[in-house]
Design a protein around this motif. Sequence first.
Motif, PDB file in Angstrom:
ATOM      1  N   GLY A 217       0.924  -1.113  -0.217  1.00 45.08           N
ATOM      2  CA  GLY A 217       0.129   0.149  -0.014  1.00 45.08           C
ATOM      3  C   GLY A 217       0.909   1.418  -0.198  1.00 45.08           C
ATOM      4  N   ASP A 218       0.602   1.974   0.960  1.00 43.34           N
ATOM      5  CA  ASP A 218       1.309   3.347   1.108  1.00 43.34           C
ATOM      6  C   ASP A 218       2.511   3.063   1.778  1.00 43.34           C
ATOM      7  N   GLY A 219       3.049   1.952   2.244  1.00 47.37           N
ATOM      8  CA  GLY A 219       4.259   1.695   3.056  1.00 47.37           C
ATOM      9  C   GLY A 219       4.934   0.439   2.551  1.00 47.37           C
ATOM     10  N   TRP A 220       5.691  -0.097   3.474  1.00 48.66           N
ATOM     11  CA  TRP A 220       6.429  -1.419   3.089  1.00 48.66           C
ATOM     12  C   TRP A 220       6.148  -2.407   4.217  1.00 48.66           C
ATOM     13  N   ARG A 221       6.598  -3.777   3.984  1.00 52.83           N
ATOM     14  CA  ARG A 221       6.785  -4.595   4.882  1.00 52.83           C
ATOM     15  C   ARG A 221       7.786  -5.684   4.745  1.00 52.83           C
ATOM     16  N   LEU A 222       8.224  -6.214   5.716  1.00 53.94           N
ATOM     17  CA  LEU A 222       9.339  -7.337   5.721  1.00 53.94           C
ATOM     18  C   LEU A 222       8.738  -8.681   5.501  1.00 53.94           C
ATOM     19  N   GLU A 223       9.231  -9.348   4.674  1.00 53.08           N
ATOM     20  CA  GLU A 223       8.864 -11.102   4.469  1.00 53.08           C
ATOM     21  C   GLU A 223      10.095 -11.726   4.253  1.00 53.08           C
ATOM     22  N   ILE A 224       9.877 -13.055   4.490  1.00 54.37           N
ATOM     23  CA  ILE A 224      10.792 -14.017   3.993  1.00 54.37           C
ATOM     24  C   ILE A 224      10.626 -13.918   2.322  1.00 54.37           C
ATOM     25  N   GLU A 225      11.850 -13.843   1.654  1.00 52.46           N
ATOM     26  CA  GLU A 225      11.539 -13.988   0.260  1.00 52.46           C
ATOM     27  C   GLU A 225      10.934 -15.211  -0.172  1.00 52.46           C
ATOM     28  N   PRO A 226       9.964 -15.287  -0.931  1.00 47.84           N
ATOM     29  CA  PRO A 226       9.073 -16.558  -1.286  1.00 47.84           C
ATOM     30  C   PRO A 226       9.893 -17.379  -2.247  1.00 47.84           C
ATOM     31  N   ARG A 227       9.947 -18.352  -2.222  1.00 49.08           N
ATOM     32  CA  ARG A 227      10.540 -19.237  -3.281  1.00 49.08           C
ATOM     33  C   ARG A 227       9.892 -20.703  -3.520  1.00 49.08           C
ATOM     34  N   THR A 228       9.488 -20.833  -4.671  1.00 50.18           N
ATOM     35  CA  THR A 228       8.904 -22.151  -5.205  1.00 50.18           C
ATOM     36  C   THR A 228       9.847 -22.935  -5.825  1.00 50.18           C
ATOM     37  N   GLU A 229       9.079 -24.260  -5.993  1.00 44.67           N
ATOM     38  CA  GLU A 229      10.015 -25.287  -6.854  1.00 44.67           C
ATOM     39  C   GLU A 229      10.124 -24.720  -8.152  1.00 44.67           C
ATOM     40  N   ALA A 230       9.350 -23.699  -8.777  1.00 43.78           N
ATOM     41  CA  ALA A 230       9.666 -23.147 -10.020  1.00 43.78           C
ATOM     42  C   ALA A 230      11.024 -22.402 -10.161  1.00 43.78           C
ATOM     43  N   ASP A 231      11.156 -21.692  -9.010  1.00 42.04           N
ATOM     44  CA  ASP A 231      12.494 -20.893  -8.907  1.00 42.04           C
ATOM     45  C   ASP A 231      13.650 -21.777  -9.179  1.00 42.04           C
ATOM     46  N   ASP A 232      13.598 -22.786  -8.307  1.00 39.44           N
ATOM     47  CA  ASP A 232      14.603 -23.668  -8.344  1.00 39.44           C
ATOM     48  C   ASP A 232      14.850 -24.414  -9.699  1.00 39.44           C
ATOM     49  N   TRP A 233      13.638 -24.985 -10.316  1.00 37.17           N
ATOM     50  CA  TRP A 233      13.899 -25.615 -11.624  1.00 37.17           C
ATOM     51  C   TRP A 233      14.517 -24.522 -12.593  1.00 37.17           C
ATOM     52  N   ASN A 234      14.054 -23.288 -12.614  1.00 35.01           N
ATOM     53  CA  ASN A 234      14.498 -22.327 -13.536  1.00 35.01           C
ATOM     54  C   ASN A 234      16.047 -21.759 -13.216  1.00 35.01           C
ATOM     55  N   SER A 235      16.393 -21.978 -12.176  1.00 34.33           N
ATOM     56  CA  SER A 235      17.993 -21.794 -11.770  1.00 34.33           C
ATOM     57  C   SER A 235      18.751 -22.699 -12.282  1.00 34.33           C
ATOM     58  N   GLN A 236      18.088 -23.959 -12.575  1.00 35.48           N
ATOM     59  CA  GLN A 236      18.990 -25.117 -13.009  1.00 35.48           C
ATOM     60  C   GLN A 236      19.178 -24.783 -14.523  1.00 35.48           C
ATOM     61  N   VAL A 237      18.267 -24.128 -15.252  1.00 34.60           N
ATOM     62  CA  VAL A 237      18.643 -23.746 -16.589  1.00 34.60           C
ATOM     63  C   VAL A 237      19.836 -23.005 -16.490  1.00 34.60           C
ATOM     64  N   SER A 238      19.804 -21.928 -15.867  1.00 33.07           N
ATOM     65  CA  SER A 238      20.892 -21.008 -15.802  1.00 33.07           C
ATOM     66  C   SER A 238      22.234 -21.473 -15.503  1.00 33.07           C
ATOM     67  N   LEU A 239      21.947 -22.394 -14.334  1.00 32.80           N
ATOM     68  CA  LEU A 239      23.309 -22.896 -13.825  1.00 32.80           C
ATOM     69  C   LEU A 239      23.875 -24.003 -14.946  1.00 32.80           C
ATOM     70  N   LEU A 240      22.969 -24.711 -15.635  1.00 29.38           N
ATOM     71  CA  LEU A 240      23.575 -25.559 -16.734  1.00 29.38           C
ATOM     72  C   LEU A 240      24.284 -24.831 -17.735  1.00 29.38           C
ATOM     73  N   THR A 241      23.634 -23.871 -18.056  1.00 28.63           N
ATOM     74  CA  THR A 241      24.290 -23.079 -19.309  1.00 28.63           C
ATOM     75  C   THR A 241      25.480 -22.328 -18.919  1.00 28.63           C
ATOM     76  N   GLY A 242      25.670 -21.806 -17.498  1.00 29.52           N
ATOM     77  CA  GLY A 242      26.969 -21.432 -17.089  1.00 29.52           C
ATOM     78  C   GLY A 242      27.980 -22.684 -17.133  1.00 29.52           C
ATOM     79  N   MET A 243      27.549 -23.592 -16.753  1.00 31.63           N
ATOM     80  CA  MET A 243      28.721 -24.832 -16.600  1.00 31.63           C
ATOM     81  C   MET A 243      28.937 -25.178 -17.922  1.00 31.63           C
ATOM     82  N   CYS A 244      27.921 -25.134 -18.941  1.00 31.79           N
ATOM     83  CA  CYS A 244      28.419 -25.553 -20.558  1.00 31.79           C
ATOM     84  C   CYS A 244      29.476 -24.163 -20.779  1.00 31.79           C
TER      85      CYS A 244
END
Length: 469
Positions: A217-244
Amino acid sequence: MVTRPVVVAPEIDFAGVRAEFDLVDDFPEDALAEARAATDRFASLREDRTDLPLVTLDPPGSMDLDQALHLERTDTGFVLHYAIADVYAVVEPGGALDRETHRRAQTFYLPDGSIPLHPRELSEGTASLLPDEVRPAVLWRIEMDERAEPAAVSVSRARVRSVARLDYAGVQRDSEADTLHPSIAALPEFGRLREAAARERGAIELRLPEQDVVADGDGWRLEIEPRTEADDWNSQVSLLTGMCAANIMIDAEIGLLRTLPPADPDAVASLRRTARSLGVEWPAEMSVGAFLAGLDANLPTTLVLMSEAPTLLRGASYVVFDGELPELTVHGAIGAPYSHVTAPLRRLSDRYATEVCLAVSSGAAVPGDVRDMLGSLPKIMSSSDSLAGKVGRACIDLSEAVVLSSRVGETFEATVLRGATERRDAEIFVPSETVIGACAGAPAEGERITVRLVLSDPQSRTVQFAHEP
């Protein structure tokens, strides 16, 4: 972990953080003019791959889209097409924009907006892989076997077009409903296979409670950064490319790697002692990476172990080589050689590592300006990474202090992440407020305790608790 959102007062001002670290959004006029007039210097050399139904996967609202992917399941494994924004093609070497991006080195993210590496006209416009727009890209093609291990890799310049902009939460929901976009229908299987491969390599992944400051809204809040399995799967795409990419450069004996020494045996032994003191079973034959991956994220003992685990991962560096391989080529947390190549709109080094891969893959010489620049990148990137860490910490500290400024004297339930030493107080996590802070007293690691807030000063960005026995 469930936390209660806490609204931060609207008067919170991150401008002070920007000023403290000399972060300026505006670009010099000559650099801005170059960005607005940028054209594709390699347009005539590109293959037309607008037939590929690529999709992007980023946080909601993101406009600086570096990557777009298409992942196909085949009879023999997988085929990944991964398009990366071709920044080198639209930034003139030695020009005003080139000089300014070397000064900035990366995009800095603050709760109220980013300080971009490139002008937004380029990073969120003509170079971004926005949906339904034809864009110049560097296209990776990675063929994999049934275990999602790479069998053949190529990289070339192409024209591409994304057909959809997806976000992590939406992809997670679609995966659970079995309605994934056809271009990433194979992503869950691929991601899980790559995660299994990471454990076999001895990769070490830390899962600390990552704090985030988000608009409310007009302010801010602190939260634990949400992370899903989809985040992890997508990070594996970048990791694989960086390894190659790293393997391409190692074979050619020229390039830029991101390295990290293997976990120090003394640090592993210390972590084992902590696990034993907490009553957490760790079989002697189990690697540290497999042990951490198997921990229950909801247990307070896991928070303690994950808070100590960063001692395993010290000495990260950028390493340049040209004609002779460095002594260390592996990234210890990944368990393999690795290079940054997938975020050139947001990170300077990716632009140059990608050009090395393109040249090697085509059998051409590495461009002279790229070769000349490689040697300066480790210092530039290390300094920029350090600054980004300080900026992020300052924003969290300021937000914590503002959130709690009216609550001095109140008590909270907390988990002790690290015990006190002669040089520092204990460190605790207060889940109801999404705060990690210092705590006076001598509580034991892993203990669930009651603490009293004794100081919350936005001016100094300091929060202090005391143990209530």
